[in-house]
Design a protein around this motif. Structure first.
Motif, PDB file in Angstrom:
ATOM      1  N   LEU A  52      12.052  -3.040   0.021  1.00 36.54           N
ATOM      2  CA  LEU A  52      10.191  -2.904  -0.829  1.00 36.54           C
ATOM      3  C   LEU A  52       9.021  -2.951   0.649  1.00 36.54           C
ATOM      4  CD1 LEU A  52      10.824  -6.377  -3.289  1.00 36.54           C
ATOM      5  CD2 LEU A  52       9.945  -4.223  -4.005  1.00 36.54           C
ATOM      6  N   ALA A  53       9.114  -4.157   1.569  1.00 39.52           N
ATOM      7  CA  ALA A  53       8.173  -3.288   2.429  1.00 39.52           C
ATOM      8  C   ALA A  53       8.463  -2.240   3.176  1.00 39.52           C
ATOM      9  CB  ALA A  53       9.079  -3.828   3.608  1.00 39.52           C
ATOM     10  N   GLY A  54       9.440  -1.646   3.028  1.00 42.59           N
ATOM     11  CA  GLY A  54       9.701   0.687   3.270  1.00 42.59           C
ATOM     12  C   GLY A  54       8.850   1.179   2.443  1.00 42.59           C
ATOM     13  N   ARG A  55       7.901   0.384   1.211  1.00 44.02           N
ATOM     14  CA  ARG A  55       7.477   1.244   0.324  1.00 44.02           C
ATOM     15  C   ARG A  55       6.200   1.215   0.525  1.00 44.02           C
ATOM     16  NH1 ARG A  55       8.465   0.763  -5.891  1.00 44.02           N
ATOM     17  NH2 ARG A  55       7.315   2.546  -5.512  1.00 44.02           N
ATOM     18  N   LEU A  56       5.922   0.432   1.663  1.00 41.15           N
ATOM     19  CA  LEU A  56       4.637  -0.084   2.005  1.00 41.15           C
ATOM     20  C   LEU A  56       4.226  -0.089   3.781  1.00 41.15           C
ATOM     21  CD1 LEU A  56       2.087  -1.403   0.602  1.00 41.15           C
ATOM     22  CD2 LEU A  56       2.881  -3.990   1.631  1.00 41.15           C
ATOM     23  N   PRO A  57       3.973   0.742   3.841  1.00 39.45           N
ATOM     24  CA  PRO A  57       3.769   1.618   5.381  1.00 39.45           C
ATOM     25  C   PRO A  57       2.476   0.691   6.211  1.00 39.45           C
ATOM     26  CG  PRO A  57       3.739   3.635   4.550  1.00 39.45           C
ATOM     27  CD  PRO A  57       3.828   2.738   3.126  1.00 39.45           C
ATOM     28  N   PHE A  58       2.544   0.330   7.403  1.00 41.16           N
ATOM     29  CA  PHE A  58       1.743  -0.526   8.113  1.00 41.16           C
ATOM     30  C   PHE A  58       0.508   0.752   7.820  1.00 41.16           C
ATOM     31  CE2 PHE A  58      -0.079  -1.678  11.915  1.00 41.16           C
ATOM     32  CZ  PHE A  58      -0.878  -2.350  11.085  1.00 41.16           C
ATOM     33  N   ASP A  59      -0.575  -0.317   8.098  1.00 42.73           N
ATOM     34  CA  ASP A  59      -1.970   0.896   7.529  1.00 42.73           C
ATOM     35  C   ASP A  59      -2.627  -0.061   9.084  1.00 42.73           C
ATOM     36  OD1 ASP A  59      -4.373   1.990   8.136  1.00 42.73           O
ATOM     37  OD2 ASP A  59      -3.952   2.105   5.836  1.00 42.73           O
ATOM     38  N   ARG A  60      -3.321  -0.441   9.861  1.00 39.16           N
ATOM     39  CA  ARG A  60      -3.964  -1.056  10.607  1.00 39.16           C
ATOM     40  C   ARG A  60      -5.311  -1.151  10.075  1.00 39.16           C
ATOM     41  NH1 ARG A  60      -2.041  -2.876  16.180  1.00 39.16           N
ATOM     42  NH2 ARG A  60      -0.776  -1.598  15.648  1.00 39.16           N
ATOM     43  N   GLY A  61      -5.928   0.044   9.531  1.00 37.12           N
ATOM     44  CA  GLY A  61      -6.799  -0.384   8.964  1.00 37.12           C
ATOM     45  C   GLY A  61      -7.690  -0.721   7.831  1.00 37.12           C
ATOM     46  N   ARG A  62      -6.728  -1.235   7.378  1.00 34.20           N
ATOM     47  CA  ARG A  62      -6.305  -1.777   5.631  1.00 34.20           C
ATOM     48  C   ARG A  62      -7.835  -3.463   5.850  1.00 34.20           C
ATOM     49  NH1 ARG A  62      -0.659  -0.490   4.297  1.00 34.20           N
ATOM     50  NH2 ARG A  62      -0.669   0.617   3.010  1.00 34.20           N
ATOM     51  N   THR A  63      -8.401  -3.443   4.956  1.00 34.84           N
ATOM     52  CA  THR A  63      -8.939  -4.505   5.103  1.00 34.84           C
ATOM     53  C   THR A  63      -8.270  -5.395   4.358  1.00 34.84           C
ATOM     54  OG1 THR A  63     -10.185  -3.886   2.951  1.00 34.84           O
ATOM     55  CG2 THR A  63     -11.105  -3.536   4.976  1.00 34.84           C
ATOM     56  N   PRO A  64      -8.096  -7.084   4.036  1.00 35.00           N
ATOM     57  CA  PRO A  64      -7.723  -8.302   3.531  1.00 35.00           C
ATOM     58  C   PRO A  64      -8.060  -7.405   2.173  1.00 35.00           C
ATOM     59  CG  PRO A  64      -8.803  -9.036   5.122  1.00 35.00           C
ATOM     60  CD  PRO A  64      -9.702  -7.611   5.654  1.00 35.00           C
ATOM     61  N   ALA A  65      -8.800  -7.022   1.302  1.00 38.14           N
ATOM     62  CA  ALA A  65      -8.681  -6.453   0.002  1.00 38.14           C
ATOM     63  C   ALA A  65      -7.925  -5.609  -0.234  1.00 38.14           C
ATOM     64  CB  ALA A  65     -10.346  -6.398  -0.490  1.00 38.14           C
ATOM     65  N   ALA A  66      -7.393  -4.603   0.804  1.00 38.72           N
ATOM     66  CA  ALA A  66      -6.908  -3.156   0.692  1.00 38.72           C
ATOM     67  C   ALA A  66      -5.954  -3.552   1.270  1.00 38.72           C
ATOM     68  CB  ALA A  66      -7.962  -2.508   1.875  1.00 38.72           C
ATOM     69  N   TRP A  67      -5.113  -4.312   1.664  1.00 37.61           N
ATOM     70  CA  TRP A  67      -3.846  -5.177   1.334  1.00 37.61           C
ATOM     71  C   TRP A  67      -3.420  -5.463   0.208  1.00 37.61           C
ATOM     72  CZ3 TRP A  67      -0.067  -4.258   4.297  1.00 37.61           C
ATOM     73  CH2 TRP A  67      -0.303  -3.634   6.105  1.00 37.61           C
ATOM     74  N   ALA A  68      -4.196  -6.464   0.125  1.00 37.94           N
ATOM     75  CA  ALA A  68      -4.760  -7.109  -1.959  1.00 37.94           C
ATOM     76  C   ALA A  68      -4.387  -5.912  -2.603  1.00 37.94           C
ATOM     77  CB  ALA A  68      -5.913  -8.164  -2.181  1.00 37.94           C
ATOM     78  N   SER A  69      -5.312  -5.254  -2.703  1.00 41.71           N
ATOM     79  CA  SER A  69      -4.652  -3.763  -3.961  1.00 41.71           C
ATOM     80  C   SER A  69      -3.234  -3.318  -3.829  1.00 41.71           C
ATOM     81  CB  SER A  69      -6.166  -2.880  -2.964  1.00 41.71           C
ATOM     82  OG  SER A  69      -5.542  -1.954  -4.466  1.00 41.71           O
ATOM     83  N   ALA A  70      -3.638  -2.948  -2.426  1.00 43.32           N
ATOM     84  CA  ALA A  70      -2.108  -2.095  -2.165  1.00 43.32           C
ATOM     85  C   ALA A  70      -0.928  -3.323  -2.610  1.00 43.32           C
ATOM     86  CB  ALA A  70      -1.759  -1.657  -0.554  1.00 43.32           C
ATOM     87  N   LEU A  71      -0.432  -4.203  -2.383  1.00 46.02           N
ATOM     88  CA  LEU A  71       0.399  -5.602  -2.557  1.00 46.02           C
ATOM     89  C   LEU A  71       0.574  -5.104  -4.337  1.00 46.02           C
ATOM     90  CD1 LEU A  71       2.834  -6.967  -0.828  1.00 46.02           C
ATOM     91  CD2 LEU A  71       1.007  -5.758   0.240  1.00 46.02           C
ATOM     92  N   ALA A  72      -0.765  -5.584  -5.369  1.00 49.49           N
ATOM     93  CA  ALA A  72      -0.886  -5.128  -6.424  1.00 49.49           C
ATOM     94  C   ALA A  72      -0.364  -4.246  -7.063  1.00 49.49           C
ATOM     95  CB  ALA A  72      -1.784  -5.922  -6.774  1.00 49.49           C
ATOM     96  N   ARG A  73      -0.335  -3.098  -6.604  1.00 50.77           N
ATOM     97  CA  ARG A  73       0.000  -2.115  -7.209  1.00 50.77           C
ATOM     98  C   ARG A  73       1.217  -1.744  -7.194  1.00 50.77           C
ATOM     99  NH1 ARG A  73      -4.680   0.495  -4.172  1.00 50.77           N
ATOM    100  NH2 ARG A  73      -2.873   1.049  -2.780  1.00 50.77           N
TER     101      ARG A  73
END
Length: 278
Positions: A52-73
């Protein structure tokens, strides 16, 4: 040595590591619950979290809101992790391996999935142990952060939403800053085990489940002495009167100076248990 005791030994060792591995500890709880599966519960669970983590590549520029949105998707929409009220009636809802398989679970187990997938992907993530409802935070708890509810598929929680959850769980209590602090790993594991213990205590046919949940709690640091009494009573209730009496007497010795009344009551119960051997 059977699989159950081996899993308990591994749990005890994992609980003493620094920092404790929440995923490993929760998967070992499932191994104790299903000893016939051996170590497959842990191995398969770790593989799935990594996938599951492999489907979410690391992005150093993500804001907290962007991380929350990416995990929700990923977890809420694509993978279907969420909860319903019927999940509270199932033991599987408290076992991480089963939650990874079923995509259903209690708020705290769904939060563990989010925490472990997000952590592996490099997100600034932490758990929040609100009364009665565990949620996940992204960002800096003392600064910019976002709270989400994995039980609701990753719904973002504003302060009013969090206050509503607290009020519903406490009968009108208010949200306090202390409630929003990051939960420590062993706090999470303790809460998982207490959920299992409470679930089993309401079902007389599940004393074996309550017993192993108590035994795992006793392997954690800073466990309350009363857990030893509860374990002794469960052993007696399951018909092992001699062993239960010995455990009651050991409990009495341990609390003799602090609580002589409890010690004396335990000794009386030990005598009664031994009398049932005749």
């Amino acid at each position: 040595m059977d699989d159950d005791s081996t899993a308990q030994q591994r749990f005890a060792e994992a609980a003493r590591t620094s920092p404790p591995d929440v995923a490993l500890l929760c998967l070992l709880v499932g191994e104790v619950a299903s000893p016939g599966r051996g170590e497959r519960t842990v191995v398969e669970g770790q593989i799935e979290l990594d996938r599951l983590a492999g489907r979410l590549p690391f992005d150093r520029g993500r804001t907290p809101a962007a991380w929350a949105s990416a995990l929700a998707r990923l977890l809420g929409e694509q993978e279907g992790f969420q909860g319903s009220h019927s999940d509270y009636q199932r033991l599987e809802s408290s076992l991480l391996g089963e939650v990874l398989h079923r995509r259903r679970g209690l708020p705290i187990l769904l939060s563990v999935v989010w925490l472990e997938v997000a952590r592996r992907a490099g997100a600034p993530v932490y758990g929040v142990a609100l009364p009665g409802h565990f949620v996940v935070g992204f960002g800096d708890p003392a600064g910019e952060h976002v709270l989400v509810d994995p039980f609701a598929g990753g719904r973002v929680l504003g302060r009013e939403d969090a206050e509503t959850l607290v009020a519903g769980a406490t009968g009108g209590g208010r949200l306090s800053p202390e409630m929003l602090r990051p939960a420590e790993p062993l706090e999470i594991v303790q809460r998982v085990l207490n959920n299992i213990r409470t679930w089993a205590a309401a079902r007389p046919e599940c004393t074996q489940v309550q017993l192993w949940a108590v035994e795992l709690l006793l392997l954690l640091p800073h466990r309350p002495a009363r857990l030893r009494y509860e374990r002794a009573r469960l052993i007696v209730d399951r018909g092992d009167f001699a062993d239960g009496a010995r455990e009651l007497e050991r409990f009495a010795v341990s609390v003799d100076r602090l609580d002589p009344e409890a010690a004396e009551a335990a000794r009386r119960e030990a005598l009664a248990a031994r009398a049932r051997l005749n």
